[in-house]
Design a protein around this motif. Sequence first.
Motif, short mmCIF file in Angstrom:
data_model
loop_
_atom_site.label_atom_id
_atom_site.label_comp_id
_atom_site.label_asym_id
_atom_site.label_seq_id
_atom_site.Cartn_x
_atom_site.Cartn_y
_atom_site.Cartn_z
N VAL A 48 3.28 1.18 6.30
CA VAL A 48 4.09 2.19 5.98
C VAL A 48 4.15 2.67 4.41
CG1 VAL A 48 5.49 2.06 7.92
CG2 VAL A 48 6.42 1.14 5.76
N ALA A 49 3.41 1.98 3.48
CA ALA A 49 3.39 1.80 2.23
C ALA A 49 4.72 1.74 1.67
CB ALA A 49 2.91 3.52 1.67
N CYS A 50 5.43 0.63 2.04
CA CYS A 50 6.63 0.58 1.11
C CYS A 50 6.54 -0.34 0.12
CB CYS A 50 7.53 -0.26 2.32
SG CYS A 50 7.02 -1.92 2.75
N ARG A 413 11.50 2.45 -1.29
CA ARG A 413 10.18 3.17 -1.64
C ARG A 413 10.06 4.78 -1.02
NH1 ARG A 413 9.40 -0.25 -5.81
NH2 ARG A 413 7.13 -0.11 -6.32
N CYS A 415 9.83 5.29 2.30
CA CYS A 415 8.58 5.15 3.22
C CYS A 415 9.12 6.00 4.57
CB CYS A 415 8.18 3.66 3.53
SG CYS A 415 9.59 3.18 4.76
N LYS A 417 10.84 5.26 6.82
CA LYS A 417 10.85 4.42 8.18
C LYS A 417 12.31 3.94 8.61
CE LYS A 417 6.41 5.31 9.83
NZ LYS A 417 6.53 6.67 9.31
#
Lengths: 500, 256
Positions: A48-50, A413, A415, A417
Amino acid sequence: MAGSMVTSEFLVEVDHQRCRRCKRCILNCGFGVFDFQNMTTADSSKCVACHRCVVFCPEEAITITRNPLAFKEHPSWEVDRRKAIWKQAQSSGMILTGMGNDLPWLNVFDHLLIDACQVTNPSIDPLREPMELKTFLGRKPDRLEVSADNGGFRLQTEVGNNVELAVPIMFSGMSYGSVSLNVHKSLAIAAEKLGTVMNTGEGGLHPELTPYTDHIIVQCASGRFGVHSDYLNAGVAVEIKIGQGAKPGIGGHLPGEKIGREVSGTRMIPVGTDALSPAPHHDIYSIEDLRQLIYALKEATGYKPVSVKIATVHNVAAIASGIARAGADIIYLDGFRGGTGASPAVIRDHVGIPVEIAIAVVDKQLRSEGIRNLVSIIAAGGIRSSADVAKAIALGADAVGVGTAALIALGCRLCQKCYTGNCSWGIATQRPELTDRLDPDWGAERLVNLINAWSLELKEVLGALGVNAVESLRGNRERLRALGLDSTTMDILDVKPAGR
Amino acid sequence: MSKAATGREEELKSVTVDATGVYYRELNHRVRELVDEGYREIILDGVNGQRYIGDGLVDDVTIIINGVAGNDLGAFMDGPTVIVNDNAQDGVANTMNSGKIVVRGHAGDVLGYGMRGGKVFVTGDVGYRVGIHMKSYKEQVPVIVAGGRAGDFFGEYMAGGVMVLLGLGEEPPLTGDYLGTGMHGGNIFLRGPVFEDQLGKEVRQFPLDEEDRCFLEGLLEEFAADAGMDLSGVKTDEFSKLSPFSHRPYGNMYCY
Ligand code: SF4
Ligand code: SF4
């Protein structure tokens, strides 16, 4: 047939030359991306690109990139729209999301410019002269009566309970359950150090926050979770949550998986049951009913200030007038960019109006009715910087609330989520191995740093404006100019175009 | 015998207040003062719609109201016993945590909203939206019993606790529509048959088991004593039981 048509959003690459197989990434990723079979492997579809893995990899061996997979461009069928359809065709569910509105709507704050003094009136140097940021929230009397007393003066008018803030910035309501207890503790410690307040959100008050209750506003929402007499009396004020900027008009469902022993204790519901917050308070179907709850809370608390939090919607000015007349002391306006732990994307992204516009119309309406002194206005939902704080106050807010910015200070971040409960940063999760990551003292220090930095900047802005108190900026739209806004919007904001 | 029925205990410090024409804020302030002064039974005469009586009170006191109690009677209350010798208006026991309210008359809408514990007994009818989002927690199980009938949305979003309608002298259906809509915990007992078209889609009829019967018997005895009514004609096997069939009614609505 493949399991899902939805292709990975991000690609996770491990540089095996650099990787020294410490497996820290496996432990750190809340989303279970990494595995180890002779070497570190990654399942990009879960990423999730955290950035948790990237920040904690000692060898800088991990890179996260956007999946460059080419899609045939189409201006009205953006890739995300196509993906949403694939997901829904597969599951028949509503698309759920977290944090604030991520569509590129016009941001009014970014089209407002602040004035400064030049030549004809002097600016003030905040390093040399005191600058007052202190703010009092609550009802102010219609007039003050003062009598002479022994060569001095004495205030005769009885001023009702107000909440004193050292800075015009407070932490927005985020429930324990949607965020971890360590987030609540970080916010509470920081609020005490800063002389401001945090807000419990609708999940009740954990006993470990008891030492900080002089800096806590407790919330009473439609589910009435954890609301009882001691709770209402614990904080400095009570907030009735009618709505939230990220999901105006809808209720909330905290899934049973997140109701563990501790969360169940503060919400006062059994472990493992869904916590359903009905869309409306079913004892409030009118302004008269709202008045009834406001005074029920006042009666229960010895007349503490009562705040009413609403999402900013089309008729916000008339609604706010009703709230003020219903006896609220504070109106908390949550704009359509406000964050959430979970909301259907269709609501988050398409319902409500920007808080910038809401502040302006509410302030104007209350002034025109001669009742602006009855309530303080808090603006929240998209306050990203001290510049936004200054602009919100100039448009008519008494103070602002920050939620997302506070979480970003704690490592978030964005993300989006949060609803999965897997937040790698230990923020929007109840998994103990994840929540342990956030040390409340470290968190509080970062929050204090952030708000102190914004306060310094705010003082610089005030100095440049040639005023020495935030009070002088309140509702002072003459010190704002618009750049690139249409004339109707400027009219609504009561702000002139730059150059005029 | 319940405390309400036995009336005063030994050395009960009792006081009577004339509430005729007294503004609610002064009246409730006075009640609090009397509680602080150690009075354990406070009789309010001449009550005529004053709001918030018993609001947020946490002490072990009994308040006897002679007259019609106003809105939000016993809101946020945590412990006291309140007896109303007449009707009560809307919002009785709003978000109540514990204690007991006995209304010897009818009660209005939104009774027991978000109630988490304690008991509310109403001898007559109750209004619309009764017991919405009532919930139980640990040993706290909120109970509402009404002798008459109820309006629409009875037990909506109910998450725990027990609601009983006796329908004395009434023909079924005893409630309006949307009975138990969104219900995800607790039980509703209605005397006589229930019609399927009244039910919310989250709730079903279940047969009473031995535990239910035993519970109802005890409850009816307590209600009869507090209400001063003879319920010997009411048999537990006359009741229909409604319960949710899922504790997760909205579990499958989302995709990520
Ligand atoms: S989800 Fe976060 S921690 Fe996991 S691989 Fe992606 S960026 Fe790294
Ligand atoms: S709180 Fe956690 S899950 Fe939510 S956006 Fe921030 S990093 Fe992601």
